[in-house]
Design a protein around this motif. Structure first.
Motif, PDB file in Angstrom:
ATOM      1  N   ILE A   1      29.840  14.508  -9.750  1.00 15.40           N
ATOM      2  CA  ILE A   1      28.528  13.855  -9.660  1.00 15.40           C
ATOM      3  C   ILE A   1      28.510  12.849  -8.512  1.00 15.40           C
ATOM      4  O   ILE A   1      27.550  12.788  -7.731  1.00 15.40           O
ATOM      5  N   ASN A   2      29.563  12.044  -8.401  1.00 15.91           N
ATOM      6  CA  ASN A   2      29.630  11.070  -7.304  1.00 15.91           C
ATOM      7  C   ASN A   2      29.604  11.752  -5.936  1.00 15.91           C
ATOM      8  O   ASN A   2      28.938  11.280  -5.007  1.00 15.91           O
ATOM      9  N   LYS A   3      30.289  12.887  -5.835  1.00 12.07           N
ATOM     10  CA  LYS A   3      30.305  13.630  -4.576  1.00 12.07           C
ATOM     11  C   LYS A   3      28.913  14.160  -4.239  1.00 12.07           C
ATOM     12  O   LYS A   3      28.453  14.063  -3.089  1.00 12.07           O
ATOM     13  N   ALA A   4      28.211  14.693  -5.263  1.00 14.39           N
ATOM     14  CA  ALA A   4      26.861  15.211  -5.036  1.00 14.39           C
ATOM     15  C   ALA A   4      25.898  14.086  -4.665  1.00 14.39           C
ATOM     16  O   ALA A   4      25.030  14.257  -3.798  1.00 14.39           O
ATOM     17  N   LEU A   5      26.055  12.915  -5.293  1.00 13.64           N
ATOM     18  CA  LEU A   5      25.199  11.772  -4.967  1.00 13.64           C
ATOM     19  C   LEU A   5      25.448  11.278  -3.545  1.00 13.64           C
ATOM     20  O   LEU A   5      24.507  10.927  -2.814  1.00 13.64           O
ATOM     21  N   ASP A   6      26.707  11.260  -3.129  1.00 12.59           N
ATOM     22  CA  ASP A   6      27.030  10.846  -1.758  1.00 12.59           C
ATOM     23  C   ASP A   6      26.435  11.815  -0.742  1.00 12.59           C
ATOM     24  O   ASP A   6      25.900  11.403   0.309  1.00 12.59           O
ATOM     25  N   GLN A   7      26.491  13.114  -1.047  1.00 12.12           N
ATOM     26  CA  GLN A   7      25.970  14.128  -0.123  1.00 12.12           C
ATOM     27  C   GLN A   7      24.449  14.066  -0.011  1.00 12.12           C
ATOM     28  O   GLN A   7      23.879  14.459   1.012  1.00 12.12           O
ATOM     29  N   THR A   8      23.779  13.583  -1.049  1.00  8.32           N
ATOM     30  CA  THR A   8      22.305  13.549  -1.049  1.00  8.32           C
ATOM     31  C   THR A   8      21.764  12.134  -0.865  1.00  8.32           C
ATOM     32  O   THR A   8      20.585  11.878  -1.142  1.00  8.32           O
ATOM     33  N   LEU A   9      22.617  11.213  -0.374  1.00  9.39           N
ATOM     34  CA  LEU A   9      22.221   9.815  -0.151  1.00  9.39           C
ATOM     35  C   LEU A   9      21.654   9.200  -1.441  1.00  9.39           C
ATOM     36  O   LEU A   9      20.672   8.477  -1.433  1.00  9.39           O
ATOM     37  N   HIS A  10      22.295   9.537  -2.557  1.00  7.65           N
ATOM     38  CA  HIS A  10      21.971   9.002  -3.880  1.00  7.65           C
ATOM     39  C   HIS A  10      20.561   9.347  -4.328  1.00  7.65           C
ATOM     40  O   HIS A  10      19.887   8.564  -4.996  1.00  7.65           O
ATOM     41  N   ASN A  11      20.123  10.551  -3.959  1.00  8.72           N
ATOM     42  CA  ASN A  11      18.873  11.109  -4.491  1.00  8.72           C
ATOM     43  C   ASN A  11      19.240  11.930  -5.722  1.00  8.72           C
ATOM     44  O   ASN A  11      19.823  13.007  -5.605  1.00  8.72           O
ATOM     45  N   ARG A  12      18.892  11.412  -6.909  1.00 10.23           N
ATOM     46  CA  ARG A  12      19.342  12.049  -8.148  1.00 10.23           C
ATOM     47  C   ARG A  12      18.771  13.464  -8.317  1.00 10.23           C
ATOM     48  O   ARG A  12      19.455  14.361  -8.787  1.00 10.23           O
ATOM     49  N   THR A  13      17.514  13.638  -7.906  1.00  5.77           N
ATOM     50  CA  THR A  13      16.896  14.964  -8.029  1.00  5.77           C
ATOM     51  C   THR A  13      17.606  15.980  -7.156  1.00  5.77           C
ATOM     52  O   THR A  13      17.920  17.098  -7.586  1.00  5.77           O
TER      53      THR A  13
END
Length: 469
Positions: free
Chosen positions: A431-443
């Motif tokens: 989850i942290n990796k996905a948030l970093d890749q999307t600039l903390h865009n949860r959607t």
């Protein structure tokens, strides 16, 4: 001994008239409301500010409150919030200026029962008052009991299920449109029925409609009805869904499947509260509460141009999220027991039970089809098994830990951590990796991980993760 008619008169005299609190700073509006409510047999007390209204609410008992949105010392929204906190169970309706729907929506989300727009329609006022006074008593504790028709209800004692039942109880005391969001098989129609059965409309019709199952060329006639002779084959009058649900609740399941042309017509009916049958020259006033649902993400349908934004805001006044079954695994044994008992009753066979190993297998399964899939699994199992005790082999399911990931890459647990802690660690890192890749865009992160935004929120809360400011 008094005659029967004398007894009825005595009963009528001693029956207390409802007390209504009116809060408005316009003398003309106060006079109109007082006269109308008095003719309906109400006792009315009026005030022109929120401070005095609070004092009255603390010192007297009321069955309904009507408040203007704009007041000298505050807003109607402030009073709604006060009542929902300190006068639990008291229905409150707000009076808003014409052309300010955002105020009405804000009040409904804060817990208002309904709203009136200026100039006040007396017919709308009378309907609102009758509905508010017919609300069933508020239950102090929301428990998973079965209803009078012995139909399945939302079971479970997990936190997500307790929150869901409490929210349903709150929504049932409002007239606001509700949009139910949830995966297939998660019980969206059941939630809609529970809202209806606990609402002021509980004695009226609940009309469920699967929007994805109606051919496009038949939608208008099915929704709005038709007169005899309106088209070839119309050999008698047909009411349609809206008129069938008049006074009650219309449940639009899979509403995202409505074609755009039908969405325009649906929006007009909701706005005007009138419907005209095919072949008719007159429009009929309707009073229908709409609850809609879909397994799709409706906001994404709006972004992609597949669903009208104005209709979306009309339907999604209040959103209700249905938890997935895998998000409340502790409830699986109870739900399984109830489903098994129901199937055994319907098939006239002795009550069956799952052994502990079978329950463990079910608890470790992800249930992409949720409760509906659980029902199907149990029906299949009982059809193939004649024993009263059911083991894991009869379920024909693989335990969660033996299922491979989509990439078929085996996971080697960290020997220094218990299995669950190790899995939580992996999930947190992903989850942290996905948030970093999307600039903390949860959607966007949820989409990258292949899960819903609701599931993303649940997992972040469970793991103690927070978005960076």
């Amino acid at each position: 001994m008094p005659r029967k008619d004398e007894h009825n008169q005595t009963t009528s005299i001693h029956k207390a008239a409802p007390h209504v609190l009116v809060v408005d700073d316009e003398p003309d509006i106060i006079e109109l409301l007082e006269l109308t409510l008095a003719r309906m047999g109400m006792n009315v007390i009026s005030t022109m500010n929120t401070q005095h209204a609070r004092q009255l609410l603390q010192s007297r008992s009321f069955q309904l409150c009507l408040t203007d949105m704009q007041l000298p010392d505050g807003t109607g929204l402030d009073l709604v919030q006060y009542i929902t906190q300190h006068c639990i169970g008291l229905p409150v309706a707000v009076i808003t200026a014409y052309g300010t729907p955002e105020n009405a929506v804000a009040a409904l989300k804060a817990g208002a029962f309904d709203y009136l727009t200026k100039p006040v329609s007396l017919n709308h006022l009378r309907t609102l008052v009758k509905s508010a006074l017919s609300l069933p008593p508020l239950h102090s504790e929301v428990t998973p009991v079965e209803n009078t028709n012995n139909r399945r209800t939302l079971l479970g004692e997990s936190q997500p299920m307790r929150r869901l039942r409490a929210t349903i109880e709150k929504l049932s005391r409002s007239q606001a449109a509700v949009y139910i969001n949830g995966e297939s098989g998660s019980g969206k129609e059941l939630a809609a029925r529970m809202i209806h059965e606990r609402s002021a409309r509980h004695d009226e019709a609940f009309v469920p409609v699967n929007c994805g199952a109606i051919p496009e060329n038949l939608m208008e006639s099915e929704f709005f009805g038709y007169r005899k002779g309106a088209f070839t084959g119309a050999d008698k009058d047909h009411s349609g869904f809206f008129l069938a649900a008049n006074g009650g609740t219309l449940f639009l399941d899979e509403v995202a499947d409505l074609p755009l042309a039908m969405q325009v017509k649906l929006l007009r009916v909701i706005q005007e509260k009138q419907v005209r049958k095919l072949g008719d020259t007159q429009e009929t006033n309707i009073d229908v509460r709409i609850i809609s649902a879909t397994h799709k993400i409706l906001s994404e349908c709006v972004e992609n141009g597949l669903f009208r934004q104005d209709l979306y805001y009309r339907l999604n006044v209040i959103e209700l999220d249905m938890p997935a079954l895998r998000e409340m695994r502790e409830d699986i044994p109870l739900i399984t027991e109830r489903i098994l008992a129901k199937i055994c009753r319907e098939t006239s066979r002795p009550i069956c039970h799952l052994d502990q190993e079978a329950l463990a297998v079910l608890a470790s399964y992800d249930f992409p089809g949720n409760v509906r899939e659980l029902e199907n699994i149990l029906e299949r199992t009982l059809a193939l098994c004649s024993d009263k005790k059911i083991g894991k082999n009869e379920l024909q399911l693989k335990p969660k830990e033996t299922q491979q990931s989509p990439s078929d890459t085996p996971i080697t647990p960290d020997q220094k951590l218990p299995l669950q802690d190790y899995l939580d660690k992996l999930e947190k890192e992903s989850i942290n990796k996905a948030l970093d890749q999307t600039l903390h865009n949860r959607t966007a992160a949820a989409k990258l991980l292949g899960i819903t935004v609701r599931s993303m929120r649940y997992r972040m809360d469970r793991l103690g993760l927070h978005l960076k400011k």
